[in-house]
Design an enzyme around this catalytic site. Structure first.
Site, PDB file in Angstrom:
ATOM      1  N   HIS A  59     -10.619  10.774  15.442  1.00 50.10           N
ATOM      2  CA  HIS A  59     -10.788  12.042  15.406  1.00 50.10           C
ATOM      3  C   HIS A  59     -11.038  12.496  13.844  1.00 50.10           C
ATOM      4  O   HIS A  59     -11.876  13.494  13.444  1.00 50.10           O
ATOM      5  CB  HIS A  59      -9.660  12.968  15.992  1.00 50.10           C
ATOM      6  CG  HIS A  59      -9.485  12.723  17.408  1.00 50.10           C
ATOM      7  ND1 HIS A  59      -8.227  12.381  17.839  1.00 50.10           N
ATOM      8  CD2 HIS A  59     -10.257  12.958  18.613  1.00 50.10           C
ATOM      9  CE1 HIS A  59      -8.552  12.258  19.200  1.00 50.10           C
ATOM     10  NE2 HIS A  59      -9.522  12.570  19.615  1.00 50.10           N
ATOM     11  N   SER A  98      -6.419   8.172  22.692  1.00 53.53           N
ATOM     12  CA  SER A  98      -5.332   8.413  22.297  1.00 53.53           C
ATOM     13  C   SER A  98      -4.232   7.743  23.413  1.00 53.53           C
ATOM     14  O   SER A  98      -3.038   7.294  23.093  1.00 53.53           O
ATOM     15  CB  SER A  98      -5.063  10.071  22.695  1.00 53.53           C
ATOM     16  OG  SER A  98      -5.832  10.586  21.659  1.00 53.53           O
ATOM     17  N   LYS A 102      -5.290  16.680  31.343  1.00 54.13           N
ATOM     18  CA  LYS A 102      -4.142  16.034  30.998  1.00 54.13           C
ATOM     19  C   LYS A 102      -2.895  16.479  31.050  1.00 54.13           C
ATOM     20  O   LYS A 102      -2.740  17.570  30.958  1.00 54.13           O
ATOM     21  CB  LYS A 102      -4.623  15.084  29.699  1.00 54.13           C
ATOM     22  CG  LYS A 102      -5.928  14.476  29.569  1.00 54.13           C
ATOM     23  CD  LYS A 102      -6.470  13.824  28.397  1.00 54.13           C
ATOM     24  CE  LYS A 102      -7.985  13.656  28.171  1.00 54.13           C
ATOM     25  NZ  LYS A 102      -8.326  13.614  26.890  1.00 54.13           N
ATOM     26  N   ARG A 133     -18.108   8.355  22.267  1.00 48.81           N
ATOM     27  CA  ARG A 133     -17.730   6.816  21.935  1.00 48.81           C
ATOM     28  C   ARG A 133     -18.645   5.839  22.453  1.00 48.81           C
ATOM     29  O   ARG A 133     -19.241   5.058  21.752  1.00 48.81           O
ATOM     30  CB  ARG A 133     -16.433   6.789  22.308  1.00 48.81           C
ATOM     31  CG  ARG A 133     -15.162   7.064  21.434  1.00 48.81           C
ATOM     32  CD  ARG A 133     -14.116   7.145  22.153  1.00 48.81           C
ATOM     33  NE  ARG A 133     -13.878   7.638  23.321  1.00 48.81           N
ATOM     34  CZ  ARG A 133     -12.882   7.819  24.114  1.00 48.81           C
ATOM     35  NH1 ARG A 133     -11.785   7.081  23.846  1.00 48.81           N
ATOM     36  NH2 ARG A 133     -12.845   8.548  25.048  1.00 48.81           N
TER      37      ARG A 133
HETATM   38  N1  COA Z   1     -12.399   8.480  18.279  1.00 47.55           N
HETATM   39  C1  COA Z   1     -11.385   7.869  18.942  1.00 47.55           C
HETATM   40  N2  COA Z   1     -11.214   8.408  20.244  1.00 47.55           N
HETATM   41  C2  COA Z   1     -11.637   9.664  20.432  1.00 47.55           C
HETATM   42  C3  COA Z   1     -12.820  10.272  19.932  1.00 47.55           C
HETATM   43  C4  COA Z   1     -13.018   9.444  18.464  1.00 47.55           C
HETATM   44  N3  COA Z   1     -13.836  10.265  17.706  1.00 47.55           N
HETATM   45  N4  COA Z   1     -13.076  11.352  20.559  1.00 47.55           N
HETATM   46  C5  COA Z   1     -12.705  11.432  21.299  1.00 47.55           C
HETATM   47  N5  COA Z   1     -11.625  10.499  21.629  1.00 47.55           N
HETATM   48  C6  COA Z   1     -10.676  10.308  22.608  1.00 47.55           C
HETATM   49  C7  COA Z   1      -9.443  10.928  22.782  1.00 47.55           C
HETATM   50  O1  COA Z   1      -8.427  10.361  21.959  1.00 47.55           O
HETATM   51  C8  COA Z   1      -9.145  11.270  24.203  1.00 47.55           C
HETATM   52  O2  COA Z   1      -8.537  10.175  24.705  1.00 47.55           O
HETATM   53  P1  COA Z   1      -7.521  10.199  25.992  1.00 47.55           P
HETATM   54  O3  COA Z   1      -8.496  10.434  27.143  1.00 47.55           O
HETATM   55  O4  COA Z   1      -7.056   8.731  26.097  1.00 47.55           O
HETATM   56  O5  COA Z   1      -6.633  11.452  25.764  1.00 47.55           O
HETATM   57  C9  COA Z   1     -10.398  11.257  24.727  1.00 47.55           C
HETATM   58  O6  COA Z   1     -11.176  10.771  23.825  1.00 47.55           O
HETATM   59  C10 COA Z   1     -11.068  12.683  24.712  1.00 47.55           C
HETATM   60  O7  COA Z   1     -10.302  13.589  24.275  1.00 47.55           O
HETATM   61  P2  COA Z   1     -10.318  14.709  23.422  1.00 47.55           P
HETATM   62  O8  COA Z   1     -11.606  14.468  22.502  1.00 47.55           O
HETATM   63  O9  COA Z   1      -9.261  15.243  22.908  1.00 47.55           O
HETATM   64  O10 COA Z   1     -10.899  16.029  24.548  1.00 47.55           O
HETATM   65  P3  COA Z   1     -10.580  16.407  25.921  1.00 47.55           P
HETATM   66  O11 COA Z   1     -11.372  15.542  26.904  1.00 47.55           O
HETATM   67  O12 COA Z   1      -9.000  15.825  25.802  1.00 47.55           O
HETATM   68  O13 COA Z   1     -10.718  17.684  25.792  1.00 47.55           O
HETATM   69  C11 COA Z   1     -11.152  20.127  26.253  1.00 47.55           C
HETATM   70  C12 COA Z   1     -11.030  18.273  26.751  1.00 47.55           C
HETATM   71  C13 COA Z   1      -9.791  20.442  25.905  1.00 47.55           C
HETATM   72  C14 COA Z   1     -12.003  20.333  25.322  1.00 47.55           C
HETATM   73  C15 COA Z   1     -11.571  20.672  27.512  1.00 47.55           C
HETATM   74  O14 COA Z   1     -10.757  20.429  28.463  1.00 47.55           O
HETATM   75  C16 COA Z   1     -11.744  22.400  27.314  1.00 47.55           C
HETATM   76  O15 COA Z   1     -12.353  22.772  26.719  1.00 47.55           O
HETATM   77  N6  COA Z   1     -10.614  23.022  27.809  1.00 47.55           N
HETATM   78  C17 COA Z   1     -10.529  24.426  27.662  1.00 47.55           C
HETATM   79  C18 COA Z   1     -10.483  25.007  29.107  1.00 47.55           C
HETATM   80  C19 COA Z   1     -12.187  25.222  29.359  1.00 47.55           C
HETATM   81  O16 COA Z   1     -12.821  25.957  28.515  1.00 47.55           O
HETATM   82  N7  COA Z   1     -12.741  24.467  30.206  1.00 47.55           N
HETATM   83  C20 COA Z   1     -14.049  24.418  30.672  1.00 47.55           C
HETATM   84  C21 COA Z   1     -14.894  23.485  29.682  1.00 47.55           C
HETATM   85  S1  COA Z   1     -16.535  23.543  30.100  1.00 47.55           S
END
Ligand code: COA
Length: 167
Positions: A21, A132, A45, A94
């Site tokens: 990140h 993560s 999550k 990724r």
């Molecule tokens: N390098 C390494 N790991 C990475 C990465 C990078 N550059 N980018 C993402 N990841 C990993 C994260 O560690 C995470 O791992 P995990 O699944 O083991 O936790 C995973 O990829 C993705 O996580 P993250 O980037 O934190 O995104 P998310 O999928 O958890 O987030 C939200 C999703 C919060 C953005 C989405 O649910 C949201 O927008 N929620 C708000 C409500 C909403 O509007 N919903 C409708 C959306 S259309």
């Protein structure tokens, strides 16, 4: 600059923030004037860390970067992005496995507001294999996560799992 500041929102669960990140945010600063790391309350999550803990960890990690803000958000991402006057949502990709989920979210967000663009960066090869979840798993079982997360977060993670062991 003020009025024309180019702002991107980088949303996620950040449970916890990883060096993958961090790398993405630093690359984003090459393009955007300000990046708001938006830490989600509503996430599919079940986070290990509370919302405030996740925000604090991001804030500490980006202390030397005044153009990076960390904030909690709840509700719809697109509403939050609008409230920040941001024009872009930044996301990392990724591998092929990320594509379908990211594609769905990007299209849904576009349906909700066509004036906000989702921009994807390919994750640097160094971080392709980490997540993560994987890092938490290794930390929980006492493995070495040095270099995969910022130092402050490494300490928090080990502390968390040590305290959990006691209970
Ligand atoms: N390098 C390494 N790991 C990475 C990465 C990078 N550059 N980018 C993402 N990841 C990993 C994260 O560690 C995470 O791992 P995990 O699944 O083991 O936790 C995973 O990829 C993705 O996580 P993250 O980037 O934190 O995104 P998310 O999928 O958890 O987030 C939200 C999703 C919060 C953005 C989405 O649910 C949201 O927008 N929620 C708000 C409500 C909403 O509007 N919903 C409708 C959306 S259309």
């Amino acid at each position: 600059m003020g009025k024309n500041k180019l702002i991107a929102v980088y949303p996620g669960t950040f449970d916890p923030l990883t060096n993958g990140h961090v790398s993405l945010v630093k690359r984003g600063l090459e393009i955007f004037d300000e990046i708001v790391v938006a830490v989600a309350l509503h996430t599919p999550k079940q986070p290990v860390f509370s919302l405030q803990e996740r925000v604090d960890m991001v804030r500490n990690a980006f202390k030397p970067f005044p153009a990076v803000k960390a904030e909690p958000f709840e509700g719809l991402l697109i509403d939050y992005v609008r409230s920040k006057n941001a024009k872009a949502i930044l996301r990392g990709m990724r591998a092929v496995a990320d594509f379908e989920y990211e594609f769905q979210m990007a299209l849904m967000n576009r349906r909700l507001d066509r004036d906000i663009q989702t921009i994807f960066f390919m994750t640097d090869y160094k971080w392709l294999y980490i997540s993560s979840t994987l890092i938490k798993d290794v930390a929980r079982l006492g493995g070495d996560i040095t270099g995969l997360v910022p130092e402050n977060i490494k300490i928090e993670l080990y502390k968390h799992y040590q305290e959990q062991k006691k209970t």
